[in-house]
Design an enzyme around this catalytic site. Structure first.
Site, PDB file in Angstrom:
ATOM      1  N   ASP A 153       0.862  -1.352  -0.068  1.00 53.07           N
ATOM      2  CA  ASP A 153       0.122  -0.071   0.045  1.00 53.07           C
ATOM      3  C   ASP A 153       0.999   1.280  -0.061  1.00 53.07           C
ATOM      4  O   ASP A 153       2.218   0.982   0.091  1.00 53.07           O
ATOM      5  CB  ASP A 153      -0.746   0.199   0.931  1.00 53.07           C
TER       6      ASP A 153
ATOM      7  N   ASP B 288       3.008   2.160  -4.663  1.00 60.73           N
ATOM      8  CA  ASP B 288       2.263   2.913  -5.567  1.00 60.73           C
ATOM      9  C   ASP B 288       1.881   2.589  -6.868  1.00 60.73           C
ATOM     10  O   ASP B 288       2.661   2.457  -7.733  1.00 60.73           O
ATOM     11  CB  ASP B 288       2.891   4.374  -5.630  1.00 60.73           C
TER      12      ASP B 288
ATOM     13  N   ASN C 175      -6.028  -5.010  -6.207  1.00 63.65           N
ATOM     14  CA  ASN C 175      -7.107  -4.577  -5.128  1.00 63.65           C
ATOM     15  C   ASN C 175      -7.321  -3.052  -5.180  1.00 63.65           C
ATOM     16  O   ASN C 175      -8.226  -2.632  -5.059  1.00 63.65           O
ATOM     17  CB  ASN C 175      -7.144  -5.189  -3.900  1.00 63.65           C
TER      18      ASN C 175
ATOM     19  N   TYR D 182     -16.683   5.602 -13.309  1.00 63.31           N
ATOM     20  CA  TYR D 182     -16.577   4.338 -12.734  1.00 63.31           C
ATOM     21  C   TYR D 182     -17.034   3.258 -13.189  1.00 63.31           C
ATOM     22  O   TYR D 182     -16.261   2.070 -13.261  1.00 63.31           O
ATOM     23  CB  TYR D 182     -17.111   4.619 -11.350  1.00 63.31           C
TER      24      TYR D 182
ATOM     25  N   LYS E  18     -14.214   0.031 -14.337  1.00 60.29           N
ATOM     26  CA  LYS E  18     -14.446  -1.067 -13.907  1.00 60.29           C
ATOM     27  C   LYS E  18     -14.625  -2.171 -15.050  1.00 60.29           C
ATOM     28  O   LYS E  18     -14.568  -3.317 -14.935  1.00 60.29           O
ATOM     29  CB  LYS E  18     -15.560  -1.209 -12.813  1.00 60.29           C
TER      30      LYS E  18
ATOM     31  N   THR F 275     -16.960  -0.252   3.550  1.00 56.95           N
ATOM     32  CA  THR F 275     -15.528  -0.044   3.506  1.00 56.95           C
ATOM     33  C   THR F 275     -15.236   1.523   3.677  1.00 56.95           C
ATOM     34  O   THR F 275     -16.075   2.265   3.661  1.00 56.95           O
ATOM     35  CB  THR F 275     -15.002  -0.688   2.279  1.00 56.95           C
TER      36      THR F 275
END
Length: 248
Positions: free
Chosen positions: A32, A41, A68, A133, A137, A168
């Protein structure tokens, strides 16, 4: 026991996936921007080269790559700005592209491996107000399918994960000019009955079954099923949502 690299693993679904893999005895490298085992990154090709080198030096190979990490975004066509489109594509699509490109040579040499791309139900079902989005996706889903075809002869499989809204911290990353859309998305996330741990468990179960398209929650399966079996009803639901967004 599998050797697993997960991006965006410091929190949210990435952390839940890392824990789920670890519980079953797998070795996990959490990556991360901060708060993980390794800084990665996903917009940096240099970071991907370093991650590959780390994996090869530490484990001598990799069994599962989980792309992810991602951000939330969207906005109506006449509200969202082009910079928002470029931002979300650079992270959500090209992050997965960079990771896949970095590890494909290793997977080919091994003649084994799994690439898991966390997309979204938005890659299959396309609500109004979320063009960027939805598009990014859907591109991740297409990337995953293509990867699976291209690498099948090497014993490498590719899996697209397409959850609907679940609780989340993803919405902390949202930005853009369409604040009405952001409010709707945030409410849907906050009010979801499903948490990241449940999604992670369903993802691992789907991988165990060899599913190339993993729909890990009932709401997502129902929405995609409606689109496949009754397109007129699906369109009516989507257009009703579009009108409500205009009135928000």
């Amino acid at each position: 026991m599998s050797r697993v690299l997960i991006t965006g693993a410091a929190s949210g679904l990435g952390a839940a996936l890392a824990e789920a893999f670890e519980v079953r005895g797998d070795e996990v490298l959490r990556t991360d921007l901060d708060g993980a085992d390794l800084r990665l990154d996903i917009t940096s090709e240099e970071d991907w080269v370093a991650a590959l080198a780390h994996v090869e030096e530490t484990w001598g190979g990799l069994d599962v790559l989980v792309n992810n990490a991602g951000v939330a975004g969207g906005g109506r066509l006449d509200v969202a700005e082009l910079d928002e489109w470029r931002w979300i594509f650079d992270i959500n699509l090209f992050g997965a592209v960079r990771g896949t490109r970095a590890f494909v040579p290793l997977f080919k040499r091994q003649r084994a491996g799994r690439i898991v791309n966390v997309a979204s139900l938005a890659g299959l079902v396309h609500p109004a107000g979320m063009a960027s989005y939805n598009a990014v996706k859907a591109a991740v889903v297409a990337l995953t399918e293509t990867t699976g075809h291209e690498l099948a002869s090497y014993g490498v499989t590719a899996h697209a994960v397409c959850p609907s809204y679940f609780r989340t911290n993803l919405m902390s990353s949202i930005r853009g000019a369409d604040t009405a859309l952001a409010g709707v998305m945030s409410r849907l996330v906050d009010e979801s009955p499903v948490g990241a741990d449940e999604i992670a468990a369903a993802v691992l179960a789907g991988l165990d079954r060899g599913e190339e398209l993993i729909l890990p929650d009932a709401a997502g399966r129902a929405a995609y099923g409606l689109k496949q079996t009754d397109r007129a009803a699906y369109d009516a639901v989507m257009r009703d949502q579009a009108q409500k967004l205009e009135q928000a």
